[in-house]
Design an enzyme around this catalytic site. Structure first.
Site, mmCIF file in Angstrom:
data_model
loop_
_atom_site.group_PDB
_atom_site.id
_atom_site.type_symbol
_atom_site.label_atom_id
_atom_site.label_comp_id
_atom_site.label_asym_id
_atom_site.label_seq_id
_atom_site.Cartn_x
_atom_site.Cartn_y
_atom_site.Cartn_z
ATOM 1 N N SER A 109 67.343 82.727 49.002
ATOM 2 C CA SER A 109 66.787 82.384 50.304
ATOM 3 C C SER A 109 66.959 83.522 51.302
ATOM 4 O O SER A 109 67.961 84.247 51.294
ATOM 5 C CB SER A 109 67.486 81.136 50.850
ATOM 6 N N TYR A 133 60.552 83.648 54.707
ATOM 7 C CA TYR A 133 59.909 83.097 55.896
ATOM 8 C C TYR A 133 59.244 84.268 56.620
ATOM 9 O O TYR A 133 59.708 85.407 56.543
ATOM 10 C CB TYR A 133 60.914 82.446 56.833
ATOM 11 N N THR A 159 57.576 80.395 51.887
ATOM 12 C CA THR A 159 57.686 79.000 52.314
ATOM 13 C C THR A 159 56.724 78.759 53.464
ATOM 14 O O THR A 159 56.817 79.426 54.504
ATOM 15 C CB THR A 159 59.127 78.671 52.739
ATOM 16 N N LYS A 235 55.011 78.252 48.490
ATOM 17 C CA LYS A 235 55.907 77.104 48.349
ATOM 18 C C LYS A 235 55.721 76.137 49.518
ATOM 19 O O LYS A 235 55.788 76.535 50.679
ATOM 20 C CB LYS A 235 57.359 77.574 48.302
ATOM 21 N N HIS A 259 59.947 70.380 50.759
ATOM 22 C CA HIS A 259 61.192 70.908 51.316
ATOM 23 C C HIS A 259 62.340 69.930 51.116
ATOM 24 O O HIS A 259 63.233 69.799 51.963
ATOM 25 C CB HIS A 259 61.014 71.223 52.814
#
Length: 375
Positions: A109, A133, A159, A235, A259
């Site tokens: 992440s 992100y 994402t 995603k 999520h």
């Protein structure tokens, strides 16, 4: 006398809860609003029953598969999750070592408590992807991509279901903030304290809204593709319409995800969304699914509905919090062993043999799709 080792994934959660602070546990366990989607992600798997075959010669069952050319011992990879050091002081490096030892992919992440470079150094032989992100400052995004490429990450996972953060009421009640020894290490070089932690007077929700770019469109995917040569997964897809758009904009893979129920409460369970997206994609790119996977039979059902592989999030976090690196590996081993047994008892010898004909929607008289192939 030593406590018995957990016999399934859910037992790790109980152990993890006893070893974490309430606020940290709630951050991992919680979801948006009434947490309906969180529960529905798991419940949806119970609406599919396996139609098993017999006398199929399953003395040798092969659980292996490949994903983007990476061989996997079974179709289970580790989803991007934030702040592993909330669960265990060894954090993401422990998770990376466990993934490497098991032979699966870890998606790291952006919101990790260890830098992407340090995760790579902890398990240099592991296959790693980087979850991204898009920040308001595009140069931050561009530099994160360059760092991931330089550190040997093999794919990007964008994402797209977080234009704003879902209302996670457990975190609001706890006024969740990171402890002093946990920071967003990937962002340290870009800003002052506000980029790596948030003020005690500010909620995580407010922090995310300040940093993330809520104006993203499909043209943003085009821009992202133009600044990297890595394969790009999208995603957060739940609609076949968006799956089609992802393909039009050059996506190399799709992750069916809500999520983990942490964004829009009341949204469709991921395994319910999966068949429509698989039908839209028609095998052109890999389709992954996350959310609600707690058993090897869930893995079997997801593959029967067309998934290339599943991602797990909370299960391996519980393993990490309970037993560190060994716990993550044990969670993976449990799911693999359960999946192998499910294949054998369903009359399946290899992953490509798993088709929709092995499933029946509970309450329906006919299974979806074609009947299982003869053994």
């Amino acid at each position: 006398m030593a406590s018995p080792s957990p016999t399934n994934v859910r037992e790790f959660q109980a152990i993890a809860k006893g070893r974490m602070t309430q606020a940290a546990y709630d951050y991992y366990a919680g979801a948006a609003n009434d947490e309906l989607t969180l529960a529905e992600n798991e419940r949806a798997y119970t609406r599919w029953a396996i139609v098993h075959r017999v006398l199929a010669g399953v003395d040798a069952v092969d659980t292996t598969t490949t994903l983007l050319g990476t061989p996997l011992p079974c179709p289970v990879i580790l989803a991007p999750t934030a702040f592993h050091r909330l669960g265990h002081p060894d954090g993401e490096p422990a998770t990376a070592r466990a993934a490497a030892a098991f032979g699966t992919i870890l998606c790291v992440s952006t919101i990790a408590s260890t830098s992407l470079e340090d995760v790579a150094a902890a398990a240099p032989d592991a296959t790693r992807w980087f979850q991204l992100y898009v920040y308001r400052d595009r140069e931050v995004t561009r530099d994160l991509i360059a760092r991931a490429e330089a550190a040997g990450y093999r794919a990007l996972v964008l994402t797209v279901d977080t234009p704003r953060l879902g209302r996670r009421e457990r975190d609001l009640r706890n006024r969740f903030v990171l402890p002093d020894d946990v920071q967003i290490r990937n962002l340290e070089r870009y800003a002052q304290r506000d980029a790596t932690r948030w003020q005690d007077s500010s909620t995580f929700n407010e922090y995310v809204h300040r940093l993330l770019d809520a104006s993203l469109t499909w043209e943003s995917v085009d821009w992202l593709s133009s600044v990297t040569k890595l394969p790009l997964f999208i995603k957060g897809v739940a609609s076949p319409v968006d799956a089609a758009l992802a393909l039009q904009h050059g996506a190399d893979g799709i992750v069916v995800s809500n999520h983990g129920g942490r964004q829009l409460d009341g949204s469709i369970a991921t395994v319910d969304a999966l068949p429509g997206i698989v039908d839209e994609v028609e095998g052109r790119v890999p389709v992954l699914v996350d959310g609600g996977v707690r058993r090897g039979t869930d893995v079997f059902k997801a593959l029967a509905l067309g998934a290339t592989a599943v991602q797990i999030g909370r299960p391996y976090l519980w393993g990490l919090a309970a037993e560190g690196e060994a716990g993550v590996r044990r969670v993976l081993e449990l799911l693999r062993d359960e999946f192998e047994l499910a294949m054998a008892l369903a009359g399946v010898r290899s992953v490509p043999e798993i088709t929709r004909g092995f499933l029946r929607r509970v309450g329906h008289s006919e299974p979806p799709g074609t009947a299982p192939a003869a053994p």
